[in-house]
Design a protein around this motif. Structure first.
Motif, PDB file in Angstrom:
ATOM      1  N   MET A  48      20.301  -6.535  -5.389  1.00 16.33           N
ATOM      2  CA  MET A  48      19.684  -5.234  -5.175  1.00 16.33           C
ATOM      3  C   MET A  48      18.821  -4.828  -6.367  1.00 16.33           C
ATOM      4  SD  MET A  48      20.365  -4.090  -2.164  1.00 16.33           S
ATOM      5  CE  MET A  48      20.055  -2.334  -2.328  1.00 16.33           C
ATOM      6  N   SER A  49      19.228  -5.208  -7.562  1.00 15.79           N
ATOM      7  CA  SER A  49      18.412  -4.926  -8.742  1.00 15.79           C
ATOM      8  C   SER A  49      17.096  -5.695  -8.690  1.00 15.79           C
ATOM      9  CB  SER A  49      19.183  -5.272 -10.018  1.00 15.79           C
ATOM     10  OG  SER A  49      20.309  -4.443 -10.173  1.00 15.79           O
ATOM     11  N   ALA A  50      17.145  -6.941  -8.216  1.00 20.37           N
ATOM     12  CA  ALA A  50      15.912  -7.719  -8.083  1.00 20.37           C
ATOM     13  C   ALA A  50      14.983  -7.077  -7.062  1.00 20.37           C
ATOM     14  CB  ALA A  50      16.245  -9.155  -7.682  1.00 20.37           C
ATOM     15  N   LEU A  51      15.547  -6.619  -5.941  1.00 24.18           N
ATOM     16  CA  LEU A  51      14.730  -5.923  -4.935  1.00 24.18           C
ATOM     17  C   LEU A  51      14.127  -4.646  -5.515  1.00 24.18           C
ATOM     18  CD1 LEU A  51      16.844  -6.224  -1.654  1.00 24.18           C
ATOM     19  CD2 LEU A  51      14.509  -7.070  -2.017  1.00 24.18           C
ATOM     20  N   TYR A  52      14.939  -3.915  -6.262  1.00 23.96           N
ATOM     21  CA  TYR A  52      14.429  -2.666  -6.837  1.00 23.96           C
ATOM     22  C   TYR A  52      13.305  -2.959  -7.825  1.00 23.96           C
ATOM     23  CZ  TYR A  52      13.767   1.576  -9.375  1.00 23.96           C
ATOM     24  OH  TYR A  52      13.161   2.672  -9.949  1.00 23.96           O
ATOM     25  N   ALA A  53      13.502  -3.949  -8.707  1.00 23.19           N
ATOM     26  CA  ALA A  53      12.504  -4.228  -9.741  1.00 23.19           C
ATOM     27  C   ALA A  53      11.171  -4.639  -9.120  1.00 23.19           C
ATOM     28  CB  ALA A  53      13.015  -5.311 -10.684  1.00 23.19           C
ATOM     29  N   PHE A  54      11.224  -5.447  -8.047  1.00 18.76           N
ATOM     30  CA  PHE A  54       9.977  -5.829  -7.376  1.00 18.76           C
ATOM     31  C   PHE A  54       9.336  -4.603  -6.731  1.00 18.76           C
ATOM     32  CE2 PHE A  54       7.138  -7.506  -4.208  1.00 18.76           C
ATOM     33  CZ  PHE A  54       6.651  -8.672  -4.755  1.00 18.76           C
ATOM     34  N   SER A  55      10.148  -3.797  -6.055  1.00 21.01           N
ATOM     35  CA  SER A  55       9.628  -2.592  -5.398  1.00 21.01           C
ATOM     36  C   SER A  55       9.052  -1.614  -6.408  1.00 21.01           C
ATOM     37  CB  SER A  55      10.741  -1.916  -4.593  1.00 21.01           C
ATOM     38  OG  SER A  55      11.274  -2.789  -3.618  1.00 21.01           O
ATOM     39  N   ARG A  56       9.707  -1.493  -7.570  1.00 20.48           N
ATOM     40  CA  ARG A  56       9.226  -0.614  -8.625  1.00 20.48           C
ATOM     41  C   ARG A  56       7.853  -1.059  -9.113  1.00 20.48           C
ATOM     42  NH1 ARG A  56      10.166   4.160  -9.423  1.00 20.48           N
ATOM     43  NH2 ARG A  56       7.926   4.122  -9.218  1.00 20.48           N
ATOM     44  N   ARG A  57       7.671  -2.364  -9.214  1.00 18.01           N
ATOM     45  CA  ARG A  57       6.376  -2.897  -9.639  1.00 18.01           C
ATOM     46  C   ARG A  57       5.288  -2.478  -8.656  1.00 18.01           C
ATOM     47  NH1 ARG A  57       5.883  -9.237 -10.880  1.00 18.01           N
ATOM     48  NH2 ARG A  57       7.247  -8.535 -12.589  1.00 18.01           N
ATOM     49  N   VAL A  58       5.574  -2.611  -7.374  1.00 20.63           N
ATOM     50  CA  VAL A  58       4.596  -2.232  -6.350  1.00 20.63           C
ATOM     51  C   VAL A  58       4.284  -0.736  -6.449  1.00 20.63           C
ATOM     52  CG1 VAL A  58       4.168  -2.084  -3.864  1.00 20.63           C
ATOM     53  CG2 VAL A  58       5.299  -4.109  -4.821  1.00 20.63           C
ATOM     54  N   ASP A  59       5.333   0.097  -6.543  1.00 17.47           N
ATOM     55  CA  ASP A  59       5.128   1.538  -6.643  1.00 17.47           C
ATOM     56  C   ASP A  59       4.325   1.902  -7.889  1.00 17.47           C
ATOM     57  OD1 ASP A  59       6.481   2.105  -4.308  1.00 17.47           O
ATOM     58  OD2 ASP A  59       8.379   2.555  -5.298  1.00 17.47           O
ATOM     59  N   ASP A  69     -10.009   0.324  -6.434  1.00 17.64           N
ATOM     60  CA  ASP A  69     -10.323  -1.092  -6.189  1.00 17.64           C
ATOM     61  C   ASP A  69      -9.421  -2.002  -6.998  1.00 17.64           C
ATOM     62  OD1 ASP A  69     -12.295  -0.395  -4.416  1.00 17.64           O
ATOM     63  OD2 ASP A  69     -13.970  -0.764  -5.786  1.00 17.64           O
ATOM     64  N   ALA A  70      -9.171  -1.621  -8.254  1.00 17.20           N
ATOM     65  CA  ALA A  70      -8.300  -2.431  -9.107  1.00 17.20           C
ATOM     66  C   ALA A  70      -6.866  -2.405  -8.588  1.00 17.20           C
ATOM     67  CB  ALA A  70      -8.358  -1.922 -10.545  1.00 17.20           C
ATOM     68  N   LYS A  71      -6.432  -1.267  -8.081  1.00 19.53           N
ATOM     69  CA  LYS A  71      -5.092  -1.191  -7.501  1.00 19.53           C
ATOM     70  C   LYS A  71      -4.962  -2.119  -6.301  1.00 19.53           C
ATOM     71  CE  LYS A  71      -3.856   3.517  -8.912  1.00 19.53           C
ATOM     72  NZ  LYS A  71      -3.463   4.874  -8.467  1.00 19.53           N
ATOM     73  N   HIS A  72      -5.948  -2.103  -5.443  1.00 21.36           N
ATOM     74  CA  HIS A  72      -5.903  -2.990  -4.266  1.00 21.36           C
ATOM     75  C   HIS A  72      -5.835  -4.458  -4.697  1.00 21.36           C
ATOM     76  CE1 HIS A  72      -6.147  -0.173  -0.980  1.00 21.36           C
ATOM     77  NE2 HIS A  72      -7.214   0.416  -1.492  1.00 21.36           N
ATOM     78  N   ARG A  73      -6.602  -4.823  -5.736  1.00 23.54           N
ATOM     79  CA  ARG A  73      -6.551  -6.210  -6.224  1.00 23.54           C
ATOM     80  C   ARG A  73      -5.161  -6.546  -6.745  1.00 23.54           C
ATOM     81  NH1 ARG A  73     -11.717  -4.922  -8.223  1.00 23.54           N
ATOM     82  NH2 ARG A  73     -10.890  -4.513 -10.303  1.00 23.54           N
ATOM     83  N   ARG A  74      -4.582  -5.646  -7.531  1.00 23.52           N
ATOM     84  CA  ARG A  74      -3.251  -5.885  -8.076  1.00 23.52           C
ATOM     85  C   ARG A  74      -2.206  -5.996  -6.956  1.00 23.52           C
ATOM     86  NH1 ARG A  74      -1.832  -3.940 -13.051  1.00 23.52           N
ATOM     87  NH2 ARG A  74       0.249  -4.713 -12.508  1.00 23.52           N
ATOM     88  N   LEU A  75      -2.344  -5.168  -5.949  1.00 25.72           N
ATOM     89  CA  LEU A  75      -1.398  -5.223  -4.830  1.00 25.72           C
ATOM     90  C   LEU A  75      -1.527  -6.543  -4.068  1.00 25.72           C
ATOM     91  CD1 LEU A  75      -1.697  -1.535  -3.591  1.00 25.72           C
ATOM     92  CD2 LEU A  75       0.351  -2.601  -4.567  1.00 25.72           C
ATOM     93  N   GLU A  76      -2.738  -7.025  -3.904  1.00 31.50           N
ATOM     94  CA  GLU A  76      -2.916  -8.314  -3.211  1.00 31.50           C
ATOM     95  C   GLU A  76      -2.390  -9.462  -4.077  1.00 31.50           C
ATOM     96  OE1 GLU A  76      -3.565  -8.932  -0.115  1.00 31.50           O
ATOM     97  OE2 GLU A  76      -3.650  -6.764   0.178  1.00 31.50           O
ATOM     98  N   ILE A 120       4.126  -3.023   0.404  1.00 37.87           N
ATOM     99  CA  ILE A 120       2.768  -3.136  -0.140  1.00 37.87           C
ATOM    100  C   ILE A 120       1.768  -2.454   0.796  1.00 37.87           C
ATOM    101  CG2 ILE A 120       0.919  -4.751  -0.736  1.00 37.87           C
ATOM    102  CD1 ILE A 120       3.176  -6.706  -1.638  1.00 37.87           C
ATOM    103  N   ASP A 121       1.944  -2.642   2.115  1.00 37.68           N
ATOM    104  CA  ASP A 121       1.077  -1.957   3.083  1.00 37.68           C
ATOM    105  C   ASP A 121       1.146  -0.445   2.886  1.00 37.68           C
ATOM    106  OD1 ASP A 121       0.408  -4.404   4.245  1.00 37.68           O
ATOM    107  OD2 ASP A 121       1.870  -4.205   5.878  1.00 37.68           O
ATOM    108  N   GLY A 122       2.379   0.078   2.717  1.00 32.26           N
ATOM    109  CA  GLY A 122       2.547   1.515   2.551  1.00 32.26           C
ATOM    110  C   GLY A 122       1.897   2.037   1.287  1.00 32.26           C
ATOM    111  N   VAL A 123       2.025   1.299   0.187  1.00 35.84           N
ATOM    112  CA  VAL A 123       1.412   1.733  -1.066  1.00 35.84           C
ATOM    113  C   VAL A 123      -0.113   1.670  -0.953  1.00 35.84           C
ATOM    114  CG1 VAL A 123       1.180   1.199  -3.526  1.00 35.84           C
ATOM    115  CG2 VAL A 123       3.435   1.183  -2.450  1.00 35.84           C
TER     116      VAL A 123
END
Length: 316
Positions: A48-59, A69-76, A120-123
């Motif tokens: 669950m910590s791994a899931l949170y850390a990845f999700s936190r990065r996306v957020d 534009d830079a945010k979209h690149r980072r998200l992709e 990622i779609d939601g962000v």
């Protein structure tokens, strides 16, 4: 390389270090979420910590200072990293501890990693500044950023053998995520407005005379702000009532984790209902001692029963 124990990958030293990093991120940043996952056994807590850390990065990409534009690149780029994780192309000595930990967790548990694509779609919706006309529109967003997290978490928790109605467990986890997210939206209306974001459906805002938004510590002139908040609180409570049907399907400690998180947010919702205008004056929160109390009750099974009774009753 990691060895296997009972057919599942055991954690090597690099993987343990990666998990430690993710647990540190979770402890420092997870807030309400961290009170629940502390109740889990070690393997599930790490996952669950791994899931949170990845999700936190996306957020953090979505909420950060970069241009759109830079945010979209980072998200992709993050989506491409997720594809590598899904395909098992992350080495244990990779320099990205979040990727290492999540890759290991996904081999150990049946985590539906597509839920992170939905996040990622939601962000990306946030980055585009999308607004929502109806509750159905907003629910689609909430399913991406919160319902998906519920379904991902269920992959770690699993359901107990023979659980009644277990085929609907993912649906209930998704609905509980919507309840948590709607509570967040109510709590953060002023902060979101300051950041140029409006999440509550425009149909609801118009119905209660709040279409001009929330840019001060007082409701818009002539608006029925209390009516709006109570309307959304009833909606959130109905979602909690449906979502907490998940609890009897989980083992004791997974159920305690979910009950603790639901209980904390349910109490937060009660506090908002008691003083709707408080969300315009600042962030409504619970003191740490109260969160600990809810977590302890969850572990004893008391708060699981309390959350289900209170949400099923739909108290307004």
């Amino acid at each position: 390389m990691s060895r296997t124990v009972n057919g599942t990958p055991d954690a090597s030293a690099p993987v343990l270090a990666a998990y430690s990093y993710c647990e540190a991120v979770t402890g420092q940043q997870a807030g309400n979420f961290s009170y629940g996952i502390r109740l889990l056994p070690t393997a599930k807590r790490r996952a669950m910590s791994a899931l949170y850390a990845f999700s936190r990065r996306v957020d953090d990409i979505g909420d950060g200072p970069l241009e759109a534009d830079a945010k979209h690149r980072r998200l992709e780029e993050t989506r491409e990293l997720l594809a590598r994780i899904r395909e098992g192309r992350i080495a244990e000595d990779d320099t990205d501890p979040v990727a290492v930990a999540l890759s290991h967790a996904a081999r150990r548990f049946p985590i539906p990693l597509g839920g992170l694509d939905e996040l990622i779609d939601g962000v990306q919706m946030d980055v585009r500044g999308q607004s929502y006309e109806t509750w159905d529109d907003l629910a689609m967003y909430c399913r991406c950023v919160a319902g998906a997290i519920g379904r991902l978490s269920l992959g770690v928790f699993g359901t107990v053998p023979g659980a009644r109605d277990a085929a609907r467990a993912a649906e209930y986890a998704d609905t509980l995520g919507l309840a948590l997210q709607l509570t967040n939206i109510l709590r953060d209306v002023r902060e979101d407005a300051a950041n140029g974001r409006t999440y509550l459906p425009s149909d609801d805002l118009a119905k209660f005379g709040c279409a001009e938004g929330f840019h001060s510590a007082r409701p818009p002139a002539g608006a029925d702000f209390t009516g709006l908040v109570h309307f959304e609180v009833r909606r959130a409570r109905a979602l909690f009532a449906e979502g907490t049907r998940l609890l009897p399907m989980l083992d004791r400690r997974s159920g305690a984790c979910v009950a603790a998180m639901a209980g904390i947010y349910r109490r937060l919702l009660d506090r908002i209902a008691e003083d709707p205008e408080a969300v315009l004056r600042g962030r409504v929160s619970l003191p740490g001692r109260e969160k600990v109390y809810v977590a302890v009750r969850g572990l004893s099974g008391l708060d699981a029963r309390s959350v289900h009774r209170r949400t099923a009753g739909g108290r307004a």
